[in-house]
Scaffold this motif. Sequence first.
Motif, PDB file in Angstrom:
ATOM      1  N   GLY A 154      13.419  51.927 100.632  1.00 15.88           N
ATOM      2  CA  GLY A 154      12.948  50.579 100.370  1.00 15.88           C
ATOM      3  C   GLY A 154      11.449  50.400 100.485  1.00 15.88           C
ATOM      4  N   ALA A 155      10.688  51.481 100.690  1.00 22.43           N
ATOM      5  CA  ALA A 155       9.237  51.374 100.899  1.00 22.43           C
ATOM      6  C   ALA A 155       8.481  51.670  99.611  1.00 22.43           C
ATOM      7  N   THR A 156       7.489  50.837  99.318  1.00 19.60           N
ATOM      8  CA  THR A 156       6.563  51.098  98.210  1.00 19.60           C
ATOM      9  C   THR A 156       5.488  52.066  98.688  1.00 19.60           C
ATOM     10  N   LYS A 157       4.592  52.470  97.766  1.00 20.32           N
ATOM     11  CA  LYS A 157       3.502  53.361  98.161  1.00 20.32           C
ATOM     12  C   LYS A 157       2.626  52.720  99.238  1.00 20.32           C
ATOM     13  N   ALA A 158       2.370  51.427  99.087  1.00 25.42           N
ATOM     14  CA  ALA A 158       1.506  50.731 100.050  1.00 25.42           C
ATOM     15  C   ALA A 158       2.153  50.697 101.430  1.00 25.42           C
ATOM     16  N   GLU A 159       3.466  50.402 101.472  1.00 25.63           N
ATOM     17  CA  GLU A 159       4.161  50.344 102.768  1.00 25.63           C
ATOM     18  C   GLU A 159       4.265  51.726 103.391  1.00 25.63           C
ATOM     19  N   ALA A 160       4.522  52.746 102.555  1.00 28.46           N
ATOM     20  CA  ALA A 160       4.584  54.110 103.078  1.00 28.46           C
ATOM     21  C   ALA A 160       3.226  54.561 103.602  1.00 28.46           C
ATOM     22  N   ALA A 161       2.133  54.111 102.951  1.00 26.20           N
ATOM     23  CA  ALA A 161       0.780  54.474 103.398  1.00 26.20           C
ATOM     24  C   ALA A 161       0.501  53.923 104.785  1.00 26.20           C
ATOM     25  N   GLN A 162       1.040  52.739 105.108  1.00 28.09           N
ATOM     26  CA  GLN A 162       0.853  52.167 106.447  1.00 28.09           C
ATOM     27  C   GLN A 162       1.528  53.053 107.500  1.00 28.09           C
ATOM     28  N   VAL A 163       2.741  53.542 107.197  1.00 27.16           N
ATOM     29  CA  VAL A 163       3.431  54.440 108.129  1.00 27.16           C
ATOM     30  C   VAL A 163       2.640  55.734 108.290  1.00 27.16           C
ATOM     31  N   ALA A 164       2.130  56.290 107.163  1.00 24.91           N
ATOM     32  CA  ALA A 164       1.355  57.525 107.222  1.00 24.91           C
ATOM     33  C   ALA A 164       0.093  57.344 108.066  1.00 24.91           C
ATOM     34  N   GLU A 165      -0.564  56.193 107.926  1.00 22.60           N
ATOM     35  CA  GLU A 165      -1.783  55.936 108.689  1.00 22.60           C
ATOM     36  C   GLU A 165      -1.480  55.815 110.176  1.00 22.60           C
ATOM     37  N   ARG A 166      -0.330  55.208 110.523  1.00 20.87           N
ATOM     38  CA  ARG A 166       0.041  55.114 111.955  1.00 20.87           C
ATOM     39  C   ARG A 166       0.240  56.507 112.544  1.00 20.87           C
ATOM     40  N   ILE A 167       0.860  57.392 111.766  1.00 23.05           N
ATOM     41  CA  ILE A 167       1.062  58.756 112.257  1.00 23.05           C
ATOM     42  C   ILE A 167      -0.282  59.447 112.457  1.00 23.05           C
ATOM     43  N   ARG A 168      -1.174  59.336 111.468  1.00 22.33           N
ATOM     44  CA  ARG A 168      -2.474  60.020 111.551  1.00 22.33           C
ATOM     45  C   ARG A 168      -3.305  59.509 112.714  1.00 22.33           C
ATOM     46  N   LYS A 169      -3.293  58.177 112.930  1.00 26.28           N
ATOM     47  CA  LYS A 169      -4.113  57.596 114.015  1.00 26.28           C
ATOM     48  C   LYS A 169      -3.536  57.898 115.398  1.00 26.28           C
ATOM     49  N   SER A 170      -2.248  58.252 115.463  1.00 30.90           N
ATOM     50  CA  SER A 170      -1.633  58.520 116.773  1.00 30.90           C
ATOM     51  C   SER A 170      -2.033  59.884 117.330  1.00 30.90           C
ATOM     52  N   PHE A 171      -2.454  60.797 116.457  1.00 31.69           N
ATOM     53  CA  PHE A 171      -2.801  62.145 116.933  1.00 31.69           C
ATOM     54  C   PHE A 171      -3.953  62.131 117.939  1.00 31.69           C
ATOM     55  N   PRO A 172      -5.103  61.459 117.664  1.00 26.22           N
ATOM     56  CA  PRO A 172      -6.206  61.472 118.650  1.00 26.22           C
ATOM     57  C   PRO A 172      -5.838  60.776 119.964  1.00 26.22           C
ATOM     58  N   LEU A 173      -4.834  59.916 119.918  1.00 25.86           N
ATOM     59  CA  LEU A 173      -4.439  59.184 121.118  1.00 25.86           C
ATOM     60  C   LEU A 173      -3.407  59.948 121.947  1.00 25.86           C
ATOM     61  N   THR A 174      -2.946  61.080 121.458  1.00 27.87           N
ATOM     62  CA  THR A 174      -1.948  61.882 122.162  1.00 27.87           C
ATOM     63  C   THR A 174      -2.623  63.112 122.738  1.00 27.87           C
ATOM     64  N   PRO A 175      -2.639  63.291 124.085  1.00 26.75           N
ATOM     65  CA  PRO A 175      -3.399  64.394 124.707  1.00 26.75           C
ATOM     66  C   PRO A 175      -3.136  65.761 124.088  1.00 26.75           C
ATOM     67  N   SER A 176      -1.906  66.103 123.843  1.00 28.75           N
ATOM     68  CA  SER A 176      -1.589  67.446 123.340  1.00 28.75           C
ATOM     69  C   SER A 176      -1.916  67.612 121.860  1.00 28.75           C
ATOM     70  N   LEU A 177      -2.286  66.503 121.157  1.00 27.14           N
ATOM     71  CA  LEU A 177      -2.561  66.577 119.724  1.00 27.14           C
ATOM     72  C   LEU A 177      -4.013  66.270 119.373  1.00 27.14           C
ATOM     73  N   GLN A 178      -4.861  66.131 120.383  1.00 25.83           N
ATOM     74  CA  GLN A 178      -6.241  65.727 120.115  1.00 25.83           C
ATOM     75  C   GLN A 178      -7.030  66.794 119.352  1.00 25.83           C
ATOM     76  N   GLN A 179      -6.581  68.053 119.434  1.00 28.50           N
ATOM     77  CA  GLN A 179      -7.251  69.115 118.693  1.00 28.50           C
ATOM     78  C   GLN A 179      -6.599  69.364 117.332  1.00 28.50           C
TER      79      GLN A 179
END
Length: 521
Positions: free
Chosen positions: A454-479
Amino acid sequence: MDVPLELGEEIPGSALHRGEPVTVSLSPKGRADSSLPKGFQSVTSLPLQGREKILGTITFLRRSSRPSRKALLPLLSGLSGQAALALENATAFEKLRGRLLEASRERKKEAQTRTFLENIVDRSVDPILATDLQGRLTFVSRGAEEMFGLPRQELLGKKIAQFYGGGEREARKIMKVLVRKERLRNYETEFLGPRGKPISVILSASLLKDRRGNPVGTLGVSREITEYKNLLNHVTRTEQSYQKLFEAVNDAICYLNRDGYFSTFNRMFLRMTGYTEKEMRSSHFSRIIHPDDLPMMLNDHEKVLRGDYVPERYTFRLINKEEKVIYVEGNFRRLKEKNEVLGVLAVLRDVTEKIRLEKELLELSITDGLTGLHNQRHFYNELDKEMERVKRQHTTLSLLLFDLDDFKVFNDIHGHLEGDKVLRSVAQVVLKSIRRMDSAYRYGGDEFTVILPGATKAEAAQVAERIRKSFPLTPSLQQIKLSIGLVEFDPQYDLTSFVKHADEAMYTAKKMGGNQIFIRS
């Protein structure tokens, strides 16, 4: 050839001790067996082999000293096996037992050389048939003549396949079982009677062998199912007989009248449901059926009463008194008397543990052991289902595919244990970032994918951006950095092309320098 006896050993005792047929020819000058009537010269004694042990012996006497036994012995051995089976099932086949006793008394009164089992075959109402290995009838009883509506002379030599409702296919199926197991018990099939009228029967059969153990044919006894159902009707109307029969089994058994109310049941049924006899008496079966399964059960109850087809066995859910869900495997038969349908007999078995283990095995087969996400095989199955749903409902669907940039270098520097820790952390970040209706998978190695119904490209892009932004905030994924490819479903895509476009979008993001999200237009 004759079997030598030990001194003082009697013929039936020898057959019982050896567990095999014993034949002895007695000459006027030879030793006489004190247990035998005078005037008989040839004796054949066979053990009655039951399921667990030898039940006894059966002895045939002849006045001639050298009878032709080669062709007769396999038939007598087969008949002795059927007699043992009949004796062990005497309670369930009370009518047949009466015939056996009547045949035995008749044999004693008439003092004829006709054997005990020959009386059963000749006088039994139940059809008894013998065939050779090619399926040609070599013997038919009076009951078989009556069932097929043809005299014995016309039946002998014909192939039994032409009398099966299933024809040659059914005949081959039964013969295959007999060759493999040597016996067939209570097999439900259909014969064709006069003018092609179908006759439902329960068939028990044995493979006939010669003295060397080579198969030479088959012997079968059939019984019309209507008689068996009449027996069940009688049991449900007779409390004492019912208790003896149904309290002895481990399955839960209950009887429902035409309106679906419980009339009788055994202790296993009460134990399964948790209710007392007073609470369950005259209760409707909907009281214990899971709400999601109730429409199906109401419909099937009506089907059984009408005599329509329902599965022989199928699984549904009960809810016991403690509101615990129990998975049950059920078998249902309608009970009739004089063409009047009385109700339904149900035999139930608790398969909750079996279902639980099956679900655990299924979950293990579709789950990645390291990350806890579903694996690639399950991903393709679910994506195929979602694509079909989109085509039917004309909705949208998007797909994310990403991998970790330079993850191999990270593994080489920090080791695989740290690499595994990273993969587990990625799985947790993805699960926290996606929507409730989305599903995440480990695609392989350091690649992950997300299905977004049920997700359009725009809605899927929001989910993708949340995943990408979560990496620097997670200690084991900062690198760790990642490249994400995003594609929205097009009805022209098949499964392979849809995944391929997402894969191409991911590698485009990687070529752009990594740590990017590329949306395929």
